[in-house]
Design a protein around this motif. Structure first.
Motif, PDB file in Angstrom:
ATOM      1  N   VAL A 211       0.837  -1.200   0.000  1.00  0.00           N
ATOM      2  CA  VAL A 211       0.000   0.000   0.000  1.00  0.00           C
ATOM      3  C   VAL A 211       0.874   1.252   0.000  1.00  0.00           C
ATOM      4  CG1 VAL A 211      -1.631   1.314   1.412  1.00  0.00           C
ATOM      5  CG2 VAL A 211      -1.959  -1.117   1.084  1.00  0.00           C
ATOM      6  N   GLY A 212       2.088   1.130   0.523  1.00  0.00           N
ATOM      7  CA  GLY A 212       2.994   2.272   0.523  1.00  0.00           C
ATOM      8  C   GLY A 212       3.384   2.775   1.895  1.00  0.00           C
ATOM      9  N   LEU A 213       2.992   2.057   2.938  1.00  0.00           N
ATOM     10  CA  LEU A 213       3.404   2.460   4.280  1.00  0.00           C
ATOM     11  C   LEU A 213       4.899   2.251   4.442  1.00  0.00           C
ATOM     12  CD1 LEU A 213       0.615   1.010   6.601  1.00  0.00           C
ATOM     13  CD2 LEU A 213       1.016   3.391   6.022  1.00  0.00           C
ATOM     14  N   SER A 214       5.530   3.105   5.230  1.00  0.00           N
ATOM     15  CA  SER A 214       6.959   2.967   5.471  1.00  0.00           C
ATOM     16  C   SER A 214       7.215   1.770   6.386  1.00  0.00           C
ATOM     17  CB  SER A 214       7.517   4.233   6.116  1.00  0.00           C
ATOM     18  OG  SER A 214       7.039   4.356   7.438  1.00  0.00           O
ATOM     19  N   VAL A 215       8.446   1.327   6.379  1.00  0.00           N
ATOM     20  CA  VAL A 215       8.822   0.184   7.212  1.00  0.00           C
ATOM     21  C   VAL A 215       8.592   0.503   8.687  1.00  0.00           C
ATOM     22  CG1 VAL A 215      10.765  -1.256   7.936  1.00  0.00           C
ATOM     23  CG2 VAL A 215      10.461  -0.709   5.528  1.00  0.00           C
ATOM     24  N   MET A 216       8.923   1.722   9.080  1.00  0.00           N
ATOM     25  CA  MET A 216       8.730   2.116  10.480  1.00  0.00           C
ATOM     26  C   MET A 216       7.259   2.090  10.877  1.00  0.00           C
ATOM     27  SD  MET A 216      11.580   2.664  11.986  1.00  0.00           S
ATOM     28  CE  MET A 216      11.126   3.647  13.383  1.00  0.00           C
ATOM     29  N   LYS A 217       6.388   2.569   9.997  1.00  0.00           N
ATOM     30  CA  LYS A 217       4.949   2.583  10.304  1.00  0.00           C
ATOM     31  C   LYS A 217       4.379   1.173  10.347  1.00  0.00           C
ATOM     32  CE  LYS A 217       3.988   7.229   8.728  1.00  0.00           C
ATOM     33  NZ  LYS A 217       3.276   8.091   7.806  1.00  0.00           N
ATOM     34  N   VAL A 218       4.852   0.310   9.438  1.00  0.00           N
ATOM     35  CA  VAL A 218       4.389  -1.088   9.439  1.00  0.00           C
ATOM     36  C   VAL A 218       4.839  -1.782  10.718  1.00  0.00           C
ATOM     37  CG1 VAL A 218       4.600  -3.316   8.276  1.00  0.00           C
ATOM     38  CG2 VAL A 218       4.318  -1.237   6.929  1.00  0.00           C
ATOM     39  N   ALA A 219       6.087  -1.546  11.108  1.00  0.00           N
ATOM     40  CA  ALA A 219       6.612  -2.161  12.330  1.00  0.00           C
ATOM     41  C   ALA A 219       5.812  -1.712  13.553  1.00  0.00           C
ATOM     42  CB  ALA A 219       8.081  -1.818  12.493  1.00  0.00           C
ATOM     43  N   ALA A 220       5.530  -0.425  13.628  1.00  0.00           N
ATOM     44  CA  ALA A 220       4.769   0.096  14.765  1.00  0.00           C
ATOM     45  C   ALA A 220       3.342  -0.449  14.772  1.00  0.00           C
ATOM     46  CB  ALA A 220       4.753   1.624  14.727  1.00  0.00           C
TER      47      ALA A 220
ATOM     48  N   HIS B 285       2.192  -3.279  13.630  1.00  0.00           N
ATOM     49  CA  HIS B 285       2.112  -4.705  13.959  1.00  0.00           C
ATOM     50  C   HIS B 285       2.853  -5.068  15.243  1.00  0.00           C
ATOM     51  CE1 HIS B 285       0.087  -5.817  10.240  1.00  0.00           C
ATOM     52  NE2 HIS B 285       0.854  -4.920   9.640  1.00  0.00           N
ATOM     53  N   GLY B 286       3.526  -4.098  15.847  1.00  0.00           N
ATOM     54  CA  GLY B 286       4.228  -4.353  17.106  1.00  0.00           C
ATOM     55  C   GLY B 286       5.454  -5.230  16.931  1.00  0.00           C
ATOM     56  N   ILE B 287       6.163  -5.054  15.826  1.00  0.00           N
ATOM     57  CA  ILE B 287       7.367  -5.828  15.558  1.00  0.00           C
ATOM     58  C   ILE B 287       8.499  -4.860  15.252  1.00  0.00           C
ATOM     59  CG2 ILE B 287       6.144  -7.870  14.742  1.00  0.00           C
ATOM     60  CD1 ILE B 287       6.547  -6.942  11.898  1.00  0.00           C
ATOM     61  N   GLY B 288       9.709  -5.377  15.143  1.00  0.00           N
ATOM     62  CA  GLY B 288      10.865  -4.544  14.869  1.00  0.00           C
ATOM     63  C   GLY B 288      11.061  -4.298  13.380  1.00  0.00           C
ATOM     64  N   ARG B 289      11.863  -3.277  13.080  1.00  0.00           N
ATOM     65  CA  ARG B 289      12.162  -2.962  11.688  1.00  0.00           C
ATOM     66  C   ARG B 289      12.845  -4.130  10.995  1.00  0.00           C
ATOM     67  NH1 ARG B 289      15.695   1.241  10.091  1.00  0.00           N
ATOM     68  NH2 ARG B 289      17.081   0.163  11.469  1.00  0.00           N
ATOM     69  N   ALA B 290      13.782  -4.765  11.711  1.00  0.00           N
ATOM     70  CA  ALA B 290      14.520  -5.884  11.121  1.00  0.00           C
ATOM     71  C   ALA B 290      13.579  -7.008  10.724  1.00  0.00           C
ATOM     72  CB  ALA B 290      15.570  -6.395  12.099  1.00  0.00           C
ATOM     73  N   THR B 291      12.542  -7.231  11.511  1.00  0.00           N
ATOM     74  CA  THR B 291      11.572  -8.270  11.190  1.00  0.00           C
ATOM     75  C   THR B 291      10.809  -7.928   9.920  1.00  0.00           C
ATOM     76  OG1 THR B 291      11.345  -8.743  13.545  1.00  0.00           O
ATOM     77  CG2 THR B 291       9.632  -9.606  12.096  1.00  0.00           C
ATOM     78  N   VAL B 292      10.465  -6.654   9.760  1.00  0.00           N
ATOM     79  CA  VAL B 292       9.761  -6.223   8.547  1.00  0.00           C
ATOM     80  C   VAL B 292      10.663  -6.427   7.331  1.00  0.00           C
ATOM     81  CG1 VAL B 292       8.683  -4.285   7.344  1.00  0.00           C
ATOM     82  CG2 VAL B 292       8.334  -4.577   9.792  1.00  0.00           C
ATOM     83  N   PHE B 293      11.929  -6.032   7.452  1.00  0.00           N
ATOM     84  CA  PHE B 293      12.864  -6.226   6.348  1.00  0.00           C
ATOM     85  C   PHE B 293      13.060  -7.710   6.041  1.00  0.00           C
ATOM     86  CE2 PHE B 293      14.448  -1.870   7.378  1.00  0.00           C
ATOM     87  CZ  PHE B 293      14.236  -1.324   6.120  1.00  0.00           C
ATOM     88  N   ARG B 294      13.076  -8.555   7.075  1.00  0.00           N
ATOM     89  CA  ARG B 294      13.237  -9.993   6.878  1.00  0.00           C
ATOM     90  C   ARG B 294      12.030 -10.574   6.137  1.00  0.00           C
ATOM     91  NH1 ARG B 294      13.346 -11.458  11.953  1.00  0.00           N
ATOM     92  NH2 ARG B 294      15.406 -10.570  12.200  1.00  0.00           N
ATOM     93  N   ILE B 295      10.837 -10.162   6.519  1.00  0.00           N
ATOM     94  CA  ILE B 295       9.621 -10.631   5.845  1.00  0.00           C
ATOM     95  C   ILE B 295       9.629 -10.179   4.392  1.00  0.00           C
ATOM     96  CG2 ILE B 295       7.111 -10.344   5.762  1.00  0.00           C
ATOM     97  CD1 ILE B 295       7.185 -10.207   8.843  1.00  0.00           C
ATOM     98  N   LYS B 296      10.054  -8.939   4.160  1.00  0.00           N
ATOM     99  CA  LYS B 296      10.109  -8.388   2.817  1.00  0.00           C
ATOM    100  C   LYS B 296      11.108  -9.175   1.958  1.00  0.00           C
ATOM    101  CE  LYS B 296      10.748  -3.862   0.668  1.00  0.00           C
ATOM    102  NZ  LYS B 296      11.091  -2.441   0.939  1.00  0.00           N
ATOM    103  N   ALA B 297      12.260  -9.514   2.507  1.00  0.00           N
ATOM    104  CA  ALA B 297      13.276 -10.268   1.777  1.00  0.00           C
ATOM    105  C   ALA B 297      12.804 -11.687   1.465  1.00  0.00           C
ATOM    106  CB  ALA B 297      14.576 -10.298   2.566  1.00  0.00           C
ATOM    107  N   GLU B 298      12.142 -12.304   2.432  1.00  0.00           N
ATOM    108  CA  GLU B 298      11.635 -13.668   2.224  1.00  0.00           C
ATOM    109  C   GLU B 298      10.575 -13.689   1.128  1.00  0.00           C
ATOM    110  OE1 GLU B 298      10.254 -14.877   6.053  1.00  0.00           O
ATOM    111  OE2 GLU B 298      12.281 -15.206   6.827  1.00  0.00           O
ATOM    112  N   ALA B 299       9.784 -12.636   1.043  1.00  0.00           N
ATOM    113  CA  ALA B 299       8.741 -12.564   0.006  1.00  0.00           C
ATOM    114  C   ALA B 299       9.372 -12.436  -1.373  1.00  0.00           C
ATOM    115  CB  ALA B 299       7.812 -11.396   0.282  1.00  0.00           C
ATOM    116  N   LYS B 300      10.479 -11.702  -1.470  1.00  0.00           N
ATOM    117  CA  LYS B 300      11.159 -11.546  -2.759  1.00  0.00           C
ATOM    118  C   LYS B 300      11.780 -12.859  -3.227  1.00  0.00           C
ATOM    119  CE  LYS B 300      12.231  -6.656  -2.653  1.00  0.00           C
ATOM    120  NZ  LYS B 300      13.312  -5.634  -2.635  1.00  0.00           N
ATOM    121  N   GLU B 301      12.291 -13.660  -2.264  1.00  0.00           N
ATOM    122  CA  GLU B 301      12.918 -14.940  -2.594  1.00  0.00           C
ATOM    123  C   GLU B 301      11.895 -15.950  -3.084  1.00  0.00           C
ATOM    124  OE1 GLU B 301      15.015 -16.271   0.807  1.00  0.00           O
ATOM    125  OE2 GLU B 301      16.527 -14.698   0.688  1.00  0.00           O
TER     126      GLU B 301
END
Length: 69
Positions: free
Chosen positions: A41-50, A52-68
């Motif tokens: 949708v276009g939300l920033s990583v920081m806003k998505v993390a906040a 869902h109550g998770i860390g930025r690194a977790t958001v980046f990890r989910i994003k990387a796994e989706a690309k793979e």
């Protein structure tokens, strides 16, 4: 004597966590589809993390796994 103090500290910590509605268990599962949807949708990583109550690194990890996949 020290065992008695340890028990008192543990009981105090337990009471404090219960008073603040926190648990000792593992956090629940992350809804990866919702995280990816929010990123699309276009939300920033920081806003998505906040949101869902998770860390930025977790958001980046989910994003990387989706690309793979």
């Amino acid at each position: 004597m020290e065992l008695i103090f340890q028990r008192e500290r543990r009981a105090s910590a337990r009471d404090s966590r219960e008073a603040n509605d926190k648990t000792w268990s593992r956090p629940g599962k992350i809804d990866r589809a919702a995280v990816l949807e929010d990123l699309d949708v276009g939300l920033s990583v920081m806003k998505v993390a906040a949101k869902h109550g998770i860390g930025r690194a977790t958001v980046f990890r989910i994003k990387a796994e989706a690309k793979e996949a």
